[in-house]
Scaffold this motif. Structure first.
Motif, PDB file in Angstrom:
ATOM      1  N   ASP A 135      -5.751  35.823  -8.186  1.00 41.72           N
ATOM      2  CA  ASP A 135      -5.601  35.184  -7.019  1.00 41.72           C
ATOM      3  C   ASP A 135      -4.635  33.703  -7.371  1.00 41.72           C
ATOM      4  N   GLY A 136      -3.763  33.581  -6.467  1.00 41.80           N
ATOM      5  CA  GLY A 136      -2.834  32.570  -6.738  1.00 41.80           C
ATOM      6  C   GLY A 136      -2.583  31.704  -5.431  1.00 41.80           C
ATOM      7  N   PRO A 137      -1.598  30.977  -5.281  1.00 37.42           N
ATOM      8  CA  PRO A 137      -1.120  30.409  -3.780  1.00 37.42           C
ATOM      9  C   PRO A 137      -0.370  31.505  -3.185  1.00 37.42           C
ATOM     10  N   ASP A 138      -0.864  31.481  -1.829  1.00 41.22           N
ATOM     11  CA  ASP A 138      -0.277  32.466  -0.952  1.00 41.22           C
ATOM     12  C   ASP A 138       1.200  31.920  -0.472  1.00 41.22           C
ATOM     13  N   ALA A 142       2.937  30.565   2.794  1.00 37.14           N
ATOM     14  CA  ALA A 142       3.692  29.368   2.809  1.00 37.14           C
ATOM     15  C   ALA A 142       5.193  29.535   3.337  1.00 37.14           C
ATOM     16  N   ALA A 143       5.844  30.614   3.028  1.00 35.61           N
ATOM     17  CA  ALA A 143       7.264  31.102   3.293  1.00 35.61           C
ATOM     18  C   ALA A 143       7.256  31.072   4.786  1.00 35.61           C
ATOM     19  N   GLU A 167      11.237  24.181  -0.462  1.00 43.75           N
ATOM     20  CA  GLU A 167      11.752  25.278  -0.957  1.00 43.75           C
ATOM     21  C   GLU A 167      11.730  25.764  -2.603  1.00 43.75           C
ATOM     22  N   ALA A 168      12.186  24.376  -3.167  1.00 44.10           N
ATOM     23  CA  ALA A 168      12.509  24.573  -4.622  1.00 44.10           C
ATOM     24  C   ALA A 168      10.888  24.588  -5.134  1.00 44.10           C
ATOM     25  N   ALA A 169      10.112  23.859  -4.728  1.00 42.77           N
ATOM     26  CA  ALA A 169       8.736  23.824  -5.345  1.00 42.77           C
ATOM     27  C   ALA A 169       8.028  25.365  -5.144  1.00 42.77           C
ATOM     28  N   LEU A 170       8.305  25.959  -3.933  1.00 41.43           N
ATOM     29  CA  LEU A 170       7.933  27.234  -3.784  1.00 41.43           C
ATOM     30  C   LEU A 170       8.486  28.338  -4.519  1.00 41.43           C
ATOM     31  N   ALA A 173       6.849  28.053  -8.005  1.00 43.14           N
ATOM     32  CA  ALA A 173       5.620  28.590  -7.840  1.00 43.14           C
ATOM     33  C   ALA A 173       5.887  30.024  -8.019  1.00 43.14           C
ATOM     34  N   GLY A 174       6.633  30.511  -7.201  1.00 44.76           N
ATOM     35  CA  GLY A 174       6.931  32.031  -7.303  1.00 44.76           C
ATOM     36  C   GLY A 174       7.324  32.435  -8.539  1.00 44.76           C
ATOM     37  N   SER A 175       8.188  31.988  -9.412  1.00 44.92           N
ATOM     38  CA  SER A 175       8.539  32.215 -10.676  1.00 44.92           C
ATOM     39  C   SER A 175       7.265  32.062 -11.765  1.00 44.92           C
ATOM     40  N   ALA A 176       6.555  31.221 -11.521  1.00 49.32           N
ATOM     41  CA  ALA A 176       5.537  30.861 -12.398  1.00 49.32           C
ATOM     42  C   ALA A 176       4.327  32.007 -12.145  1.00 49.32           C
ATOM     43  N   THR A 177       4.327  32.339 -11.013  1.00 49.17           N
ATOM     44  CA  THR A 177       3.017  33.294 -10.823  1.00 49.17           C
ATOM     45  C   THR A 177       3.610  34.781 -10.902  1.00 49.17           C
ATOM     46  N   GLY A 178       4.919  34.908 -10.961  1.00 49.10           N
ATOM     47  CA  GLY A 178       5.354  36.357 -11.105  1.00 49.10           C
ATOM     48  C   GLY A 178       5.402  37.088  -9.608  1.00 49.10           C
TER      49      GLY A 178
END
Ligand SMILES: [Zn+2]
Length: 178
Positions: A135-138, A142-143, A167-170, A173-178
């Motif tokens: 489970d991570g951020p949804d 968000a998008a 946009e940059a933060a998301l 987060a996307g590359s951090a959570t894969g």
């Protein structure tokens, strides 16, 4: 006041505000359920011992409240089901239920004339005691919320961001959570 979801760190201070409050029905129901529970430092210790996963939330509540005798959990004045548009301070404010894994009663608040979107914690992971592996951020939610109308992205536990910053933060987060 708009209560974006029922979590204690977003609702327990409501009694201190002399202002009408609005929340989604499921947020109001969850708040009503919490208001029926006994709250005290002893009670928190007992419940953490019985369900250790509640520890982070309950220890934070214990730190935030010195005297539970002064805690007053009050209900919102109005509830809505899907969407609600209100006028506040001359501005049109649009409330929309989005739900999601963080809290089923999560809503977001748009102020279209200012390009502001208040997200509460809508796309955050489920709370610790409900979180499952993976489970991570949804980020999909968000998008879907970061539409072309959003100039300011204001989430519950972070700094306000411009659209480009959000946009940059998301993306990060996307590359951090894969
Ligand atoms: Zn929350």
């Amino acid at each position: 006041m708009v209560l974006t979801h029922h979590h204690w760190d977003h609702t327990w201070g409501l009694a201190a505000w002399d202002a009408p409050a609005t929340a989604h029905r499921r947020c109001a129901e969850a708040m009503a359920a919490e208001a029926t529970l006994p709250w005290s430092h002893e009670e928190l210790r007992r419940r953490i011992a019985a369900q250790p996963l509640l520890g982070p939330s309950y220890r934070a509540r214990a730190r935030a409240v010195d005297d539970f005798g002064e805690l007053r959990l009050v209900a919102p004045d109005t509830v809505f089901d899907d969407r609600l548009t209100v006028t506040a301070g001359g501005a049109t404010v649009e409330l929309a239920h989005v739900g999601g894994g963080h809290a089923h009663g999560s809503s977001v608040v748009r102020v279209p004339a200012a390009g502001v979107l208040f997200l509460g914690d809508a796309y955050y992971p489920p709370p610790h005691h409900l979180r499952r592996p993976g489970d991570g951020p949804d980020l999909e939610l968000a998008a879907s919320l970061l539409g072309p109308d959003v100039e300011w992205w204001v989430e519950g536990h972070d700094v306000p961001r411009t659209r480009a910053e959000a946009e940059a933060a998301l993306r990060a987060a996307g590359s951090a959570t894969g």
